[in-house]
Design a protein around this motif. Structure first.
Motif, PDB file in Angstrom:
ATOM      1  N   ASP A 302       0.811  -1.219   0.000  1.00  0.00           N
ATOM      2  CA  ASP A 302       0.000   0.000   0.000  1.00  0.00           C
ATOM      3  C   ASP A 302       0.843   1.268   0.000  1.00  0.00           C
ATOM      4  O   ASP A 302       0.365   2.344   0.365  1.00  0.00           O
ATOM      5  CB  ASP A 302      -0.939   0.029   1.222  1.00  0.00           C
ATOM      6  CG  ASP A 302      -1.963  -1.091   1.170  1.00  0.00           C
ATOM      7  OD1 ASP A 302      -2.386  -1.436   0.046  1.00  0.00           O
ATOM      8  OD2 ASP A 302      -2.323  -1.621   2.230  1.00  0.00           O
ATOM      9  N   ARG A 303       2.104   1.160  -0.389  1.00  0.00           N
ATOM     10  CA  ARG A 303       2.964   2.346  -0.441  1.00  0.00           C
ATOM     11  C   ARG A 303       3.573   2.459  -1.833  1.00  0.00           C
ATOM     12  O   ARG A 303       3.755   1.464  -2.532  1.00  0.00           O
ATOM     13  CB  ARG A 303       4.077   2.272   0.609  1.00  0.00           C
ATOM     14  CG  ARG A 303       3.579   2.407   2.038  1.00  0.00           C
ATOM     15  CD  ARG A 303       4.761   2.571   2.992  1.00  0.00           C
ATOM     16  NE  ARG A 303       5.636   1.409   2.969  1.00  0.00           N
ATOM     17  CZ  ARG A 303       5.474   0.335   3.739  1.00  0.00           C
ATOM     18  NH1 ARG A 303       4.472   0.291   4.587  1.00  0.00           N
ATOM     19  NH2 ARG A 303       6.316  -0.667   3.666  1.00  0.00           N
ATOM     20  N   ARG A 304       3.910   3.676  -2.196  1.00  0.00           N
ATOM     21  CA  ARG A 304       4.552   3.929  -3.482  1.00  0.00           C
ATOM     22  C   ARG A 304       6.042   3.672  -3.333  1.00  0.00           C
ATOM     23  O   ARG A 304       6.717   4.358  -2.564  1.00  0.00           O
ATOM     24  CB  ARG A 304       4.292   5.365  -3.925  1.00  0.00           C
ATOM     25  CG  ARG A 304       4.731   5.638  -5.356  1.00  0.00           C
ATOM     26  CD  ARG A 304       4.501   7.107  -5.697  1.00  0.00           C
ATOM     27  NE  ARG A 304       4.798   7.378  -7.077  1.00  0.00           N
ATOM     28  CZ  ARG A 304       3.924   7.340  -8.075  1.00  0.00           C
ATOM     29  NH1 ARG A 304       2.679   7.000  -7.817  1.00  0.00           N
ATOM     30  NH2 ARG A 304       4.265   7.616  -9.306  1.00  0.00           N
ATOM     31  N   ASN A 305       6.543   2.700  -4.038  1.00  0.00           N
ATOM     32  CA  ASN A 305       7.945   2.328  -3.961  1.00  0.00           C
ATOM     33  C   ASN A 305       8.546   2.336  -5.372  1.00  0.00           C
ATOM     34  O   ASN A 305       7.862   2.623  -6.348  1.00  0.00           O
ATOM     35  CB  ASN A 305       8.097   0.929  -3.342  1.00  0.00           C
ATOM     36  CG  ASN A 305       7.412   0.813  -1.998  1.00  0.00           C
ATOM     37  OD1 ASN A 305       7.651   1.605  -1.098  1.00  0.00           O
ATOM     38  ND2 ASN A 305       6.523  -0.161  -1.866  1.00  0.00           N
ATOM     39  N   VAL A 306       9.822   2.026  -5.438  1.00  0.00           N
ATOM     40  CA  VAL A 306      10.463   1.895  -6.745  1.00  0.00           C
ATOM     41  C   VAL A 306      11.289   0.616  -6.763  1.00  0.00           C
ATOM     42  O   VAL A 306      11.912   0.250  -5.768  1.00  0.00           O
ATOM     43  CB  VAL A 306      11.370   3.101  -7.079  1.00  0.00           C
ATOM     44  CG1 VAL A 306      10.559   4.351  -7.293  1.00  0.00           C
ATOM     45  CG2 VAL A 306      12.425   3.311  -6.017  1.00  0.00           C
ATOM     46  N   ALA A 307      11.247  -0.065  -7.900  1.00  0.00           N
ATOM     47  CA  ALA A 307      12.121  -1.214  -8.125  1.00  0.00           C
ATOM     48  C   ALA A 307      13.306  -0.735  -8.955  1.00  0.00           C
ATOM     49  O   ALA A 307      13.140   0.028  -9.905  1.00  0.00           O
ATOM     50  CB  ALA A 307      11.379  -2.324  -8.865  1.00  0.00           C
ATOM     51  N   VAL A 308      14.491  -1.173  -8.582  1.00  0.00           N
ATOM     52  CA  VAL A 308      15.704  -0.836  -9.316  1.00  0.00           C
ATOM     53  C   VAL A 308      16.330  -2.143  -9.789  1.00  0.00           C
ATOM     54  O   VAL A 308      16.726  -2.977  -8.967  1.00  0.00           O
ATOM     55  CB  VAL A 308      16.707  -0.050  -8.443  1.00  0.00           C
ATOM     56  CG1 VAL A 308      17.958   0.283  -9.253  1.00  0.00           C
ATOM     57  CG2 VAL A 308      16.069   1.214  -7.897  1.00  0.00           C
ATOM     58  N   VAL A 309      16.361  -2.338 -11.095  1.00  0.00           N
ATOM     59  CA  VAL A 309      16.965  -3.540 -11.684  1.00  0.00           C
ATOM     60  C   VAL A 309      18.277  -3.129 -12.339  1.00  0.00           C
ATOM     61  O   VAL A 309      18.335  -2.143 -13.071  1.00  0.00           O
ATOM     62  CB  VAL A 309      16.024  -4.189 -12.722  1.00  0.00           C
ATOM     63  CG1 VAL A 309      16.684  -5.423 -13.331  1.00  0.00           C
ATOM     64  CG2 VAL A 309      14.705  -4.574 -12.062  1.00  0.00           C
ATOM     65  N   MET A 310      19.335  -3.895 -12.054  1.00  0.00           N
ATOM     66  CA  MET A 310      20.673  -3.532 -12.511  1.00  0.00           C
ATOM     67  C   MET A 310      21.187  -4.611 -13.462  1.00  0.00           C
ATOM     68  O   MET A 310      21.430  -5.743 -13.041  1.00  0.00           O
ATOM     69  CB  MET A 310      21.609  -3.362 -11.320  1.00  0.00           C
ATOM     70  CG  MET A 310      21.022  -2.478 -10.223  1.00  0.00           C
ATOM     71  SD  MET A 310      22.061  -2.344  -8.749  1.00  0.00           S
ATOM     72  CE  MET A 310      23.367  -1.299  -9.371  1.00  0.00           C
ATOM     73  N   ARG A 311      21.329  -4.255 -14.721  1.00  0.00           N
ATOM     74  CA  ARG A 311      21.771  -5.216 -15.738  1.00  0.00           C
ATOM     75  C   ARG A 311      23.197  -4.912 -16.157  1.00  0.00           C
ATOM     76  O   ARG A 311      23.524  -3.801 -16.560  1.00  0.00           O
ATOM     77  CB  ARG A 311      20.843  -5.158 -16.947  1.00  0.00           C
ATOM     78  CG  ARG A 311      21.281  -6.025 -18.120  1.00  0.00           C
ATOM     79  CD  ARG A 311      20.151  -6.229 -19.081  1.00  0.00           C
ATOM     80  NE  ARG A 311      19.040  -6.928 -18.435  1.00  0.00           N
ATOM     81  CZ  ARG A 311      17.837  -7.049 -18.974  1.00  0.00           C
ATOM     82  NH1 ARG A 311      17.584  -6.512 -20.143  1.00  0.00           N
ATOM     83  NH2 ARG A 311      16.891  -7.711 -18.331  1.00  0.00           N
TER      84      ARG A 311
END
Length: 545
Positions: A302-311
């Motif tokens: 229920d919170r605004r988050n961010v996913a960080v994917v590192m390629r």
């Protein structure tokens, strides 16, 4: 309602101190619900720290009177707290009017919510009581279904998140709340050690990299907020399942219309560029690697988050730089070929043309002819002309390979017959015949396809008789097309080699013509094979599907 269609009846716990009221309530409710009075062993054990999941763990609704509420208030708070997000209803049955003896503020407990969800003043009609209880139990049933859906979504997210081969983490207000196995392995960290640590404190990443990622997140969230405002609705964040999109983001998100009227593709590409950047990270062994960071806003817990994917794109960058260097060398080579070989050939061609004119005008019986004797001027000019023409063909083919390579600039739907006719118009074979039979239309680079036909036609003219007949047509079921001739054909043991650069069976051939054809076919993602035509000549089949 009383119970779900297939499940057992709802369990109502009666915590009423007044004996007569407790008996009456148990009697009324017993036919519809499973009624439990007071505390049971499981509830007591759980309340004291056992494994029962808290007091009243298997209870669907608690019915209390003022005395029961006062005695069990903390248990009720714990029950509701542990049940969250599932609704755990509490009903207060009282003989006192609400305005005279009961203070609603005394029921307040968790985050400003009431422990008591409804108040029933007794005496009360049985139908009225049942209607009030059913409303609360319906809310509980709905919240249970929603909670289970949420759990399944979290399980899918966890499965997807940990299966992502690239290092990934999820940040909430800059703090690490999830990190996958690939991140821990790549950077030599323990998941528990970095949980809830702020990204600015992640020592596994260089300070500069941490700052760049933070700045990238700020820009992405700002852009997302602008998109939300432009769309006029929604929170603009993705669900947990959209981590897959972050891992393989190709910039094809739904576009937002802009004031300047930019196209959907332009808007999508712009947002993709904002979400993806390349940074430098240092592995535990000290090796520096180039990493493409993809930032994706999402809703989780229920919170605004961010996913960080590192390629890791180190190898890709290396290959790109190597390709750029090769292209530079090829361009340099093409320039040398164009200038240093073309110019001398042009001089030779001009002088040779003059000699040919002299040879045509010379009288073989003239004693003054310096070439009279063993060999006439015409006899000497002919092999010179073949050599000059061969060098010219070789230079043009080498320039084609060097400058165009395997690239296809863009495709469009073209008519095969029209492109073949255009190629034939530039083919120097005055006695040869072209027959085109077919109506195939295909997606191709028109210039490169025309070049393919030109090389096939020239190959047929060079290896066949002067009056060679060349046919172009469709393969069965529209799978592609063929080019064939009635010349001498290609021996079976040489058909696999004819597309190799430099392979030729002619003294005057460059060995590059069919090699260029193969390059063009590969550039389009097609396949080509050599076989025999009905007349015994060469046949090349190009499968485009």
């Amino acid at each position: 309602m009383g119970a779900s269609t297939d499940g057992p009846p709802d369990r109502v716990r009666v915590l009423v101190a007044h004996d007569r009221n407790r008996e009456l309530l148990a009697e009324w409710l017993g036919d519809t619900y499973e009624v439990v009075s007071g505390l049971d062993d499981e509830g007591t054990a759980a309340d004291e720290g056992g494994d029962g999941g808290g007091p009243f763990a298997d209870t669907d609704l608690c019915l209390v009177d003022p005395e029961g509420f006062a005695a069990h208030r903390e248990r009720l708070r714990t029950w509701k707290d542990r049940a969250d997000p599932v609704f755990a209803p509490v009903v207060l049955a009282t003989e006192e009017p609400l305005s005279e003896g009961l203070d609603p503020e005394s029921w307040e407990s968790i985050d400003g919510l009431y422990v008591v969800d409804d108040v029933v003043q007794i005496p009360v009609e049985k139908a009225v009581l049942f209607r009030r209880l059913e409303n609360l139990l319906s809310r509980r049933s709905l919240s249970t279904d929603l909670a289970r859906s949420y759990e399944r979504a979290e399980e899918r997210f966890a499965s997807l998140f940990h299966a992502t081969p690239d290092p990934a983490l999820v940040l909430s207000e800059g703090h690490v709340i999830y990190v996958n196995d690939a991140f821990c392995e790549a950077f030599g960290v323990d998941r528990d050690d970095i949980h809830w640590r702020h990204i600015a404190e992640l020592d596994a990443l260089p300070p500069t990299t941490r700052g760049e990622i933070e700045s990238q997140i700020e820009r992405v969230l700002a852009a997302e907020a602008e998109n939300d405002a432009a769309e006029g609705a929604g929170d603009g964040a993705e669900s947990p399942e959209d981590l897959r999109e972050a891992a393989v983001d190709d910039g094809t998100d739904a576009a937002v219309a802009t004031e300047t009227g930019a196209s959907a593709d332009d808007a999508a590409a712009e947002r993709s560029a904002e979400r993806t950047e390349t940074v430098v990270v240092e592995r535990p062994d000290g090796e520096e690697r180039y990493v493409e960071t993809n930032v994706k806003p999402m809703i989780l817990d229920d919170r605004r988050n961010v996913a960080v994917v590192m390629r890791d794109v180190t190898e890709r960058r290396r290959r790109k730089r190597e390709l750029e260097r090769k292209n530079e060398r090829l361009e340099e080579f093409a320039s040398i070929v164009s200038h240093d070989l073309r110019n001398p050939i042009q001089v030779l061609d001009g002088r040779l043309s003059h000699l040919e004119e002299v040879a045509d005008a010379a009288d073989p019986s003239d004693d003054g002819d310096p070439f009279a004797g063993d060999e006439s001027l015409a006899d000497q000019v002919e092999p010179m002309r073949r050599s000059v023409d061969r060098m010219s063909d070789l230079v043009e083919d080498m320039l084609t390979l060097a400058r165009e390579g395997t690239a296809v600039d863009g495709t469009e739907v073209v008519a095969l017959a029209a492109v073949a006719d255009e190629a034939w118009a530039t083919t120097d074979a005055p006695e040869a015949t072209l027959a085109v039979d077919g109506d195939l239309a295909l997606a191709a680079d028109p210039s490169r396809l025309r070049q393919l036909f030109e090389n096939c036609f020239r190959n047929a003219a060079d290896h066949g008789p002067d009056d060679v007949t060349i046919r172009v047509g469709d393969l069965p079921d529209g799978r592609g097309f063929f080019v064939e001739d009635d010349g001498p054909g290609i021996p079976p043991d040489e058909r696999a080699e004819v597309f190799e650069l430099g392979h030729t069976t002619s003294e005057d051939g460059t060995g590059l013509g069919l090699g260029i054809v193969s390059e063009i076919v590969d550039a389009h993602g097609w396949s080509i094979s050599a076989t025999e035509s009905e007349n015994g000549g060469a046949r090349f089949e190009v499968v485009t599907e």
